[in-house]
Design a protein around this motif. Structure first.
Motif, short mmCIF file in Angstrom:
data_model
loop_
_atom_site.label_atom_id
_atom_site.label_comp_id
_atom_site.label_asym_id
_atom_site.label_seq_id
_atom_site.Cartn_x
_atom_site.Cartn_y
_atom_site.Cartn_z
N ASP A 22 40.74 20.46 92.74
CA ASP A 22 41.43 21.56 92.09
C ASP A 22 42.05 21.01 90.81
OD1 ASP A 22 42.99 23.59 91.25
OD2 ASP A 22 44.13 23.81 93.12
N LEU A 23 41.60 21.54 89.66
CA LEU A 23 42.07 20.99 88.39
C LEU A 23 43.58 21.15 88.22
CD1 LEU A 23 39.19 22.13 86.06
CD2 LEU A 23 39.72 19.80 86.75
N ARG A 24 44.14 22.08 88.98
CA ARG A 24 45.58 22.29 88.85
C ARG A 24 46.38 21.27 89.65
NH1 ARG A 24 45.14 28.61 89.63
NH2 ARG A 24 43.07 27.86 90.16
N SER A 73 30.09 22.30 89.94
CA SER A 73 30.83 23.31 89.18
C SER A 73 32.30 22.92 89.20
CB SER A 73 30.62 24.69 89.77
OG SER A 73 30.86 24.68 91.14
N GLY A 74 32.95 23.08 88.08
CA GLY A 74 34.35 22.68 88.00
C GLY A 74 34.54 21.27 87.50
N PRO A 113 44.21 14.74 92.25
CA PRO A 113 44.75 13.58 92.97
C PRO A 113 45.12 12.46 91.98
CG PRO A 113 42.39 13.81 93.33
CD PRO A 113 42.82 15.01 92.56
N ALA A 114 46.08 11.64 92.36
CA ALA A 114 46.45 10.50 91.52
C ALA A 114 45.31 9.48 91.56
CB ALA A 114 47.74 9.87 92.03
N GLY A 147 33.79 30.08 84.41
CA GLY A 147 33.40 29.57 85.71
C GLY A 147 33.52 28.06 85.80
N THR A 148 34.08 27.45 84.78
CA THR A 148 34.08 26.00 84.77
C THR A 148 35.12 25.42 85.71
OG1 THR A 148 35.48 26.22 82.87
CG2 THR A 148 33.17 25.71 82.48
N ALA A 149 36.21 26.13 85.90
CA ALA A 149 37.20 25.62 86.83
C ALA A 149 37.00 26.32 88.16
CB ALA A 149 38.60 25.91 86.31
N THR A 150 37.23 25.61 89.22
CA THR A 150 37.00 26.19 90.53
C THR A 150 37.99 27.31 90.77
OG1 THR A 150 37.02 23.87 91.04
CG2 THR A 150 36.35 25.38 92.79
N VAL A 183 40.31 29.40 92.85
CA VAL A 183 40.95 29.16 94.13
C VAL A 183 41.13 30.50 94.81
CG1 VAL A 183 42.97 28.22 95.27
CG2 VAL A 183 42.14 27.19 93.16
N ILE A 188 39.25 18.97 80.50
CA ILE A 188 38.51 17.84 79.94
C ILE A 188 39.52 16.77 79.54
CG2 ILE A 188 37.09 17.06 78.00
CD1 ILE A 188 35.44 18.76 79.63
N VAL A 191 46.02 23.64 82.57
CA VAL A 191 45.08 22.93 83.43
C VAL A 191 44.26 22.03 82.52
CG1 VAL A 191 43.05 23.23 84.87
CG2 VAL A 191 44.97 24.80 85.10
N HIS A 192 44.24 20.73 82.82
CA HIS A 192 43.48 19.80 81.97
C HIS A 192 42.03 19.79 82.43
CE1 HIS A 192 47.41 18.82 80.64
NE2 HIS A 192 47.74 18.20 81.76
N PRO A 204 42.15 30.10 84.44
CA PRO A 204 40.95 29.92 83.63
C PRO A 204 39.97 31.04 83.93
CG PRO A 204 41.47 27.93 84.86
CD PRO A 204 42.39 28.99 85.33
N ARG A 237 48.83 10.53 79.44
CA ARG A 237 48.35 11.61 80.30
C ARG A 237 47.47 11.05 81.41
NH1 ARG A 237 46.61 17.01 77.98
NH2 ARG A 237 44.65 16.00 78.23
N GLU A 238 47.49 9.74 81.53
CA GLU A 238 46.54 9.12 82.44
C GLU A 238 46.79 9.51 83.89
OE1 GLU A 238 44.58 7.99 79.43
OE2 GLU A 238 43.90 7.46 81.42
N THR A 239 48.07 9.57 84.25
CA THR A 239 48.35 9.98 85.63
C THR A 239 49.07 11.32 85.61
OG1 THR A 239 50.24 8.51 85.43
CG2 THR A 239 48.45 7.75 86.82
N PRO A 240 48.58 12.27 86.34
CA PRO A 240 49.18 13.59 86.33
C PRO A 240 50.48 13.63 87.14
CG PRO A 240 47.20 13.59 87.70
CD PRO A 240 47.40 12.19 87.20
#
Lengths: 336, 330, 326
Positions: free
Chosen positions: A282-284, A44-45, A287-288, B8-11, B13, A25, A22-23, B5, B327-330
């Motif tokens: 959602d970091l996973r 948060s997040g 969105p583009a 608490g930094t990542a949400t 789910v 940063i 998960v990216h 993760p 890495r600009e676009t996932p």
């Protein structure tokens, strides 16, 4: 403008490895100047705490730093890259140059040791030749600095109130007179009155001792009041950075605008509280394009395709030292 | 294993219940444990039919080592040890599960009641479970069972079940105490929900993992205790179990005669069953507190080719290049 | 201090409960096995000894339950636990006196040592999580699932024999008279090594696992991160921040599982024919020596309660939050 004390360049932090990563940063550039309070805000997040822990390499597994530099500029010396230090160097560097006040004041103190032990062990670790009497004197001085009477040295953490514990943590952060103090939501768990007391004290201490502060919070109105500059994070990126007055008066990024309207301002004209519709990404499954575009009231076709670059906005020319990453305010071509 | 993760930094789910359940089964420790457990359960059911000999039946092959005819060798009376172990599985599993169920029901009754209800009654129940907790189980069981006129498998199971609920009750009480203060329970109480409904629908579902782990723990305890009792000659009457096998091995001086095959198979079976149950419990523990989960790969390669172990306090740095391209676009 | 007083009250209550259980069990369970034994050994016992057994086992049907209970308590207070059948005509207290020192020495030392070593190993494994040390976890799980007595059997089978250094049974050489001289002590140590190691290995495994899990849990506590951030040495963070806190639940776990551990260690005595309470209990079961069984239950329970109390004192010293001083 004063010179830089901490420079973050192209920092990337992942949770996990390989395809599952998960990216958290992405390509963060940020500069902390000598003596300033830099606010870091976001929901948060958004990655603001990850950034704070990442630049001191305190992220717990499975966090990994996948790229970038964190340059520390010592007084009159060559900059050093925190990310290239070996463990022993890093250990020496920590607390002596950058100290941290953590989120949960309740859990930051070791419950089984006295306050005195926890204040003096850090001095002993960095200066093994100091005498125990001198360390104790310093601990007493530190408590005095944050307004706690010296007889609390013999107390255990559970015997102190939440506000006192956070003061102890601030005192501890100043033990080795660091140049940089990172504060991760230092007052969130406290009630509003105590919160303001501690912040006022902090501002006072900074003026006296001259350290720089990175202040992390989700409460933007607090930052507007206490910090010199503010960086807004969203989805692991910095989306806007500006002097606090500028940001408050004229937020450029729609997300900053939304954040400002999520909290009541402590001073100044009243705003209507609107908040931001939707929830943080959602970091996973980011969105583009611009990560904010699904929630953005001004989203254009381009926003869903291209990631906006952080830079000086073309429509706000002039000396104002501010950057934004938004297609509403495309970056000046010649200004860099 | 997916890496989640932990800060608490990542949400976080909210995973649907179904997916969470699947993740428990997908836990390699739990799966291994369940497979071994299933194997023993199968033997317990079909044991008497697949055993090649009558476990008590004598033959002229006295004290023989393992052979094709007798896989685990024979006793001083020519009894087939393999058949004894296979047939004895049923008694072990029955005692484990009956005692486990009895103790779990008691621990829920005592633990949840004393955790949910305040006041003197709660304190008395709590003191009662603490008393049962510190009484040494084995001597207590011995004086109880030695005075009983009959000590068959079921009697032993019931006595163990009736005396070993205290640990579970203690854990459940602590959990219930903390659940009682939660917002949704407070809310249910404020809206005038009946106490038994709150316990049944708000409290118990959140205790499932604790109850399950307490059950598995009690099964381990009960199995060990039954075998131990049988080993010292209690309950070694008519039913075969692994402890009985060891009892005869000990009383007939199997060691002095070098008959290692007499006690090795039963002991390994005990250890294997115990390991399987522990693995299931580890699975539950890791399911409940993700911190215990192994983080999948724990070693990472840095850009300069070193391998670094992921650890608390020193985040590994994989590369120090200034910009990450592509890495600009996932 | 109120914490300690509360605990003392609790242990006194539990001791009373154990004594009462001991009183009721022979009375609620049908059949008079003791009566049969008394009948068999009639003529060899003094009338006082018979009376004492009548009180202990509730054979005196004329007295009311309350009277029986008062008589019973009075007799216990005088230290009269009746006569042992297996060691006829020795009184139970004398038999216990013979066995107790051996059990205290063997079980006491190994239980504490097993806890200390296991906790230390668990600390290291939990701290170096993800390293080779994790490979020890499945091994320790397996070992902790093995009953103590079976491990003892294996040790005897593998390590003892006519030419072996280790004797297979007893606490000292038969030819020796218990004396505090070098030869006798050497013999005691030689006889004690195998049983001690058996107990150590089986009891250690559980502590390794629980301490390892606690270390993993504690390692992500904020104060450990703070300790890292302070630049303290790895050793100091591990010992004084992580392990020091992870130890607390392990100590209370130790107190709570003492009763269970002692049960397991008694079995080791049986396997090694070590002349402690465990072996006596085994012989008592075989000989249906009810007075001795009950006496052993009482003395073991009281010892476990005392050990529990000591563990509580240790916990009190380790966790400042249980001390109320202001």
């Amino acid at each position: 403008m004063t010179d830089a004390v901490l420079e973050i360049r192209g920092l990337n932090v992942d949770y996990g490895l390989g395809d599952d990563a998960v990216h958290a940063i992405r390509d963060v550039d940020l500069t902390l100047h000598r003596g300033e309070v830099l606010g870091l805000a976001g929901e948060s997040g958004s990655g603001k705490s990850t950034l704070a822990y990442g630049l001191t390499r305190l992220l717990p597994p499975p966090g990994v730093i996948t790229g970038g530099e964190v340059l520390y500029h010592p007084d009159g010396g060559d900059p050093v890259d925190v990310l290239r230090m070996d463990h022993a160097t890093l250990r020496k560097f920590r607390w002596a140059e950058t100290a941290i006040v953590f989120q949960g004041a309740m859990n930051s103190l070791n419950p089984v040791h006295r306050i005195s032990t926890q204040l003096t062990d850090v001095i002993k670790a960095h200066d093994p030749r100091s005498t125990s009497a001198s360390r104790l004197a310093r601990a007493r001085e530190l408590l005095h600095l944050v307004g706690i009477s010296a007889d609390r040295l013999d107390s255990y953490p559970h015997q102190l109130s939440g506000g006192m514990r956070q003061r102890v943590m601030i005192g501890m952060a100043l033990a080795l007179e660091p140049k940089v103090v990172i504060m991760d939501e230092p007052t969130t768990a406290l009630d509003v009155v105590v919160q303001r007391q501690i912040l006022r004290q902090l501002v006072e201490l900074r003026e006296r001792l001259g350290f720089s502060v990175v202040f992390i919070t989700h409460d933007l109105s607090l930052l507007v009041e206490f910090s010199d500059r503010i960086a807004i994070m969203y989805g692991g990126r910095i989306v806007e950075e500006a002097a606090s007055a500028d940001l408050y008066r004229d937020p450029l990024h729609p997300y900053s605008h939304g954040l400002l309207n999520s909290f009541p301002a402590l001073r100044g004209p009243k705003r209507e509280l609107t908040g931001i519709p939707g929830s943080p990404p959602d970091l996973r499954a980011m969105p583009a394009g611009c990560a904010f575009h699904p929630r953005c009231p001004h989203a254009m076709e381009r926003c869903g395709v291209e990631v906006p670059v952080l830079g000086v906005p073309g429509d706000r020319p002039g000396p104002a030292d501010r950057t934004v990453a938004c297609w509403l305010h495309p970056v000046q071509d010649n200004g860099l | 294993m997916t890496v989640v993760p932990t800060t608490g930094t990542a949400t976080p789910v909210a995973a649907p219940v179904k997916r969470r359940r699947l993740r428990f089964v997908a836990n390699p420790k739990a799966t291994t444990g369940l497979v071994i457990l299933g194997f023993f359960a199968l033997i317990a059911v079909v044991g008497p039919w697949i055993a090649p000999y009558d476990p008590s039946g004598r033959s002229s092959d006295l004290l023989q080592g393992p052979s094709a005819a007798h896989w685990f060798g024979t006793t001083h009376l020519g009894q087939d040890i393999f058949s004894q172990v296979v047939v004895g599985t049923r008694s072990v599993i029955v005692v484990g599960f009956v005692a486990g169920i009895v103790a779990t029901i008691l621990s829920i009754l005592v633990g949840v009641t004393s955790g949910y209800l305040a006041g003197a009654g709660s304190e008395v129940l709590s003191a009662l479970s603490n008393v049962f907790l510190v009484l040494p189980a084995l001597p207590l069981m011995i004086i109880i069972t030695s005075t009983l006129p009959e000590t068959g498998t079921l009697t032993i199971a019931l006595v163990i079940g009736l005396t070993s609920w205290a640990w579970g009750a203690r854990v459940l009480r602590a959990q219930t105490l903390s659940l009682r203060g939660r917002d949704y329970v407070e809310a249910a109480r404020a809206t005038g929900e009946k106490t038994w409904r709150i316990i049944l629908f708000e409290i118990l579902p959140n205790l499932t993992a604790v109850i399950a782990s307490g059950f598995v723990g009690t099964v381990i305890f009960a199995v060990t205790l039954e075998i131990t009792l049988a080993f010292i000659g209690i309950g070694a009457g008519s039913d075969w179990n692994w402890g009985t096998v060891l009892y005869w091995a000990q009383s007939q001086q199997a060691l002095a005669q070098g008959a290692w095959w007499w006690f090795v198979p039963a002991g390994l079976a005990i250890a294997l069953l115990g390991t399987a149950l522990s693995l299931v419990n580890f699975g539950i523990d890791e399911f409940v507190s993700p911190r215990l989960r192994g983080g999948g790969k724990s070693n990472v390669k840095t850009a300069d080719g070193h391998t670094v172990r992921m650890r608390v306090g020193f985040t590994p740095v994989l590369a120090t290049k200034t910009r990450s391209e592509g890495r600009e676009t996932p | 201090m109120s914490y300690l007083l509360k605990r003392i009250a609790f242990y006194l209550f539990t001791a009373w409960a154990a004594i009462t259980i001991n009183f009721f069990i022979p009375r609620v369970i049908p059949g008079d096995p003791v009566q049969a034994l008394i009948t068999r050994s009639r003529g060899q016992m003094t009338s006082e000894a018979v009376q004492s057994l009548y009180v202990l086992f509730g054979l005196d049907k004329d007295a009311s339950l309350v009277e029986q209970y008062v008589d019973y308590l009075g007799q216990l207070l005088r230290g009269d636990l009746g006569l042992s059948f297996a060691h006829f005509p020795s009184p139970v207290t004398q038999v216990l006196g013979d066995g107790l020192p051996w059990t205290l020495g063997l079980v006491g030392i190994t239980t504490v040592l097993g806890f200390l070593i296991g906790t230390a190993l668990g600390t290291g494994i939990g701290w170096r999580r993800g390293s080779w040390a994790d490979a020890l976890i499945p091994v320790t799980t397996f070992v902790s699932s093995i009953p103590y007595f079976w491990l003892g059997l294996i040790a005897i089978a593998l390590l003892t024999g006519p030419d072996s250094f280790f004797p297979a049974s007893g606490a000292y050489d038969n030819g020796l008279v218990p004396n505090p001289d070098l030869e006798f002590i050497g013999s005691v140590v030689r006889h004690g090594i195998l049983p001690a190691f058996t107990i150590l290995i089986s009891s250690m495994a559980g502590w390794i696992l629980s301490m390892r899990n606690m270390m993993v849990t504690v390692a992500s506590e904020d104060y450990v991160t703070v300790a890292h951030a302070k630049g303290l040495s790895d050793r100091r963070v591990m010992v004084s921040y992580a392990a020091r806190n992870a130890l607390l639940p392990n100590v209370s776990g130790f107190a709570l599982s003492l009763g269970f551990i002692v049960g397991g260690t008694l079995l080791v005595e049986i396997v090694f024919s070590y002349p402690g309470l465990g072996l006596q209990l085994y012989q008592a079961v075989g000989a249906k020596d009810y007075p001795l069984m009950q006496g052993i239950f009482l003395i073991i329970t009281l010892s476990v309660l005392l050990a529990n109390f000591l563990a509580d004192v240790a916990y009190l010293a380790l966790d400042p939050r249980t001390r109320r001083e202001g």
